[in-house]
Write a protein that holds these residues in place. Structure first.
Motif, short mmCIF file in Angstrom:
data_model
loop_
_atom_site.label_atom_id
_atom_site.label_comp_id
_atom_site.label_asym_id
_atom_site.label_seq_id
_atom_site.Cartn_x
_atom_site.Cartn_y
_atom_site.Cartn_z
N GLY A 165 0.79 -1.23 0.00
CA GLY A 165 0.00 0.00 0.00
C GLY A 165 0.82 1.27 0.00
O GLY A 165 0.52 2.22 -0.75
N ALA A 166 1.86 1.31 0.81
CA ALA A 166 2.64 2.54 0.94
C ALA A 166 3.60 2.77 -0.22
O ALA A 166 4.36 3.75 -0.21
N SER A 167 3.56 1.90 -1.24
CA SER A 167 4.41 2.16 -2.41
C SER A 167 3.64 2.86 -3.52
O SER A 167 4.21 3.26 -4.54
N LEU A 168 2.33 3.04 -3.32
CA LEU A 168 1.50 3.59 -4.40
C LEU A 168 1.64 5.09 -4.55
O LEU A 168 1.40 5.65 -5.63
N LYS A 169 2.01 5.75 -3.46
CA LYS A 169 2.19 7.21 -3.50
C LYS A 169 3.67 7.51 -3.30
O LYS A 169 4.29 7.03 -2.33
N ALA A 170 4.23 8.30 -4.20
CA ALA A 170 5.67 8.59 -4.15
C ALA A 170 6.07 9.14 -2.77
O ALA A 170 7.11 8.76 -2.23
N ALA A 171 5.23 10.00 -2.19
CA ALA A 171 5.62 10.62 -0.91
C ALA A 171 5.79 9.57 0.18
O ALA A 171 6.75 9.61 0.96
N ASP A 172 4.87 8.59 0.23
CA ASP A 172 4.98 7.55 1.26
C ASP A 172 6.19 6.65 0.99
O ASP A 172 6.94 6.29 1.91
N PHE A 173 6.34 6.27 -0.28
CA PHE A 173 7.44 5.36 -0.61
C PHE A 173 8.78 6.05 -0.34
O PHE A 173 9.71 5.44 0.20
N LEU A 174 8.85 7.34 -0.68
CA LEU A 174 10.09 8.09 -0.39
C LEU A 174 10.35 8.16 1.11
O LEU A 174 11.49 8.09 1.56
N GLY A 175 9.28 8.26 1.88
CA GLY A 175 9.45 8.29 3.35
C GLY A 175 10.12 7.02 3.84
O GLY A 175 10.93 7.04 4.78
#
Ligand code: PEP
Length: 249
Positions: free
Chosen positions: A234-244
């Motif tokens: 789930g957290a890889s779908l949005k760049a901001a979360d994945f970057l976090g």
């Protein structure tokens, strides 16, 4: 073994249309502005691999498939071979995800055959293993996962690049995560199984953790002994979360 270069892999599952590729633009731009020492991998649906590989060319983002067939080619309607993934621009492939083991009846032997097919085509397989909640509650997490590692990693693995991902089924998409002690215990058991199976080579195979990894828990999980990266849904779908998550590694 402490691995300083971690593999941070995003599994988009059956999410993502062409419009979702803006997330990869954002990811690649951020990694260009502030490079990371870690490997950053996106495994989109097969329909997006070719477009993604065009976008990611020259960037720090690597591309993987989410599954492959164990045969090179043939009358297997709807299936995709490892060679087709390579042709579309992938360098890696997830095999044996619990959603395929449970939903499509994939056995350890089939997963091992898929991992072999991936290696033969020049792909780096990420072999997923993990126990169910019932298996953990029965005290069998370590024995279940150890058996899966021994039976679903590729026999011809030594000398080639592949990884294992420990994904407790009950932690996938639930927001639940094991304690760091539980993660460390299973990762150590996986390392032991890999060394028993592959000798010295098994000591260097990256072991990723997957299951509800997010920016807020990534630093703790990724600094746990024997954790060589993360497989993130789930957290890889949005760049901001994945970057976090990448920045926490
Ligand atoms: C996964 O599907 O591999 C996974 C780890 O999902 P999530 O991060 O959403 O739990």
């Amino acid at each position: 073994m402490k691995q300083s270069v971690k593999m941070i892999a995003g599994n988009w599952k059956m999410h993502g249309l062409g419009a979702s590729l803006v997330e990869v633009d954002e990811l690649a731009a951020s990694l260009a502005a502030e490079p990371t020492e870690h490997r950053v991998i996106i495994c989109p649906p097969a329909t997006l691999i070719e477009r993604l590989s065009g976008k990611a060319a020259g960037s720090a983002v690597e591309i993987g498939g989410q599954d492959c067939h164990e045969q090179v080619s043939g009358a297997f309607t709807g299936s995709i071979s490892a060679g087709m993934l390579v042709d579309a621009g992938a360098g890696l492939v997830i095999v044996g995800h619990s959603e395929r083991r449970e939903g499509f009846g994939e056995t350890d032997a089939l997963v091992a055959a898929k991992a072999e097919a991936a290696l033969s085509a020049g792909l780096e397989p990420i072999v997923c293993v993990g126990e169910s909640l019932a298996q953990r509650e029965a005290g069998n997490a370590v024995s279940v996962v150890t058996a899966q590692v021994k039976a679903s990693t590729p026999e011809s693995g030594p000398g080639r690049r592949f990884a294992v991902a420990y994904e407790p089924i009950w932690a996938i998409g639930t927001g639940l995560t094991p304690t760091v002690e539980q993660i460390a215990e299973v990762h150590l058991a996986i390392r032991t199984a890999l060394v028993e199976r592959f000798g010295e080579f098994g000591g260097a195979v990256p072991i990723l953790y997957g299951g509800s990894v997010k920016p807020s828990n990534a630093a703790e999980i990724l600094s746990t002994p024997e954790v060589g990266g993360a497989l993130v849904g789930g957290a890889s779908l949005k760049a901001a979360d994945f970057l976090g998550i990448i920045r926490a590694a």
